[in-house]
Design an enzyme around this catalytic site. Sequence first.
Site, PDB file in Angstrom:
ATOM      1  N   GLU A   9       8.643  -1.441  47.458  1.00  0.00           N
ATOM      2  CA  GLU A   9      10.085  -1.103  47.162  1.00  0.00           C
ATOM      3  C   GLU A   9      10.377  -1.312  48.825  1.00  0.00           C
ATOM      4  O   GLU A   9      11.757  -1.363  49.468  1.00  0.00           O
ATOM      5  CB  GLU A   9      10.592  -0.522  46.026  1.00  0.00           C
ATOM      6  CG  GLU A   9      11.070  -0.346  45.012  1.00  0.00           C
ATOM      7  CD  GLU A   9      11.713   0.557  44.911  1.00  0.00           C
ATOM      8  OE1 GLU A   9      13.011   1.202  45.303  1.00  0.00           O
ATOM      9  OE2 GLU A   9      11.631   0.901  43.439  1.00  0.00           O
ATOM     10  N   ASP A 120       5.183   8.599  37.764  1.00  0.00           N
ATOM     11  CA  ASP A 120       4.859   7.443  37.997  1.00  0.00           C
ATOM     12  C   ASP A 120       3.870   7.823  38.812  1.00  0.00           C
ATOM     13  O   ASP A 120       2.681   8.418  39.883  1.00  0.00           O
ATOM     14  CB  ASP A 120       5.390   6.603  39.552  1.00  0.00           C
ATOM     15  CG  ASP A 120       5.121   5.769  39.971  1.00  0.00           C
ATOM     16  OD1 ASP A 120       3.769   4.792  39.110  1.00  0.00           O
ATOM     17  OD2 ASP A 120       4.728   5.356  40.651  1.00  0.00           O
TER      18      ASP A 120
HETATM   19 MG   LIG Z   1       3.223   5.057  45.388  1.00  0.00          MG
END
Ligand SMILES: [Mg+2]
Length: 205
Positions: A9, A120
């Site tokens: 990203e 995450d």
């Molecule tokens: Mg990362």
Amino acid sequence: MKLIRKGAEADLYLASFEELYFPWNQEKILIKKRISKGYRNPDLDHELRVRRTLHEARLLHEAKTAVNTPILYEVNKNECIIVMEYIEGMRAKEWLTEDTALQIGRSIAQLHQKGIVHGDITTSNIIIKEGHIYFIDFGLGEFSTEVEPQAVDLHLLKQTLKSTHHETWQSLWKNILEGYKERENAEEVISRIEDIEKRGRYVKR
Ligand SMILES: [Mg+2]
Ligand SMILES: Nc1ncnc2c1ncn2[C@@H]1O[C@H](COP(=O)(O)OP(=O)(O)O)[C@@H](O)[C@H]1O
């Protein structure tokens, strides 16, 4: 300024504080710039990147009251850039001891206690510097005091540990839970992890 990583990203650059701002100290800084995805409609693409940039910056900042995170220096909304302190250390992926695992568990407990879910927690998003644990990459995080997302947070870490530390993951995981148990409601979250695992096995069959 040097490109150090091209993520899915974002592009990540390393620079000196002086290079970007003014002579101050020897501090290194990290620039995270969300890049456009050619396959998305340009307006939607920009809107998404702006939203994610602001979301990540906000969580990164809020999390600081609970755990160590990089100092936030600047957020450029239109350019989709976050400028933060560069944490010079090792990622948990490369360096993880039993004592560090205990500390990671304690830190996650602090984060959850403050109602922040990282979203995450992998061994690439934890940096260890001089024995201190730092969390980075809050782009998928959320504010929540619910048991389920907190259990999912820990479950993901367990899965990552299994793949990055296949020889030692069991003792590391035991220590993470040990550290996590120092918060209220820890047992409820831990037993939910077991439910999530059962659900996973059921789906596979
Ligand atoms: Mg990362
Ligand atoms: N503040 C920081 N200090 C040191 N290294 C960092 C920092 N932010 C990111 N990195 C490095 O760049 C990698 C990718 O950054 P991250 O924010 O996790 O982006 P992605 O969304 O691509 O995973 C991290 O795994 C880490 O190695």
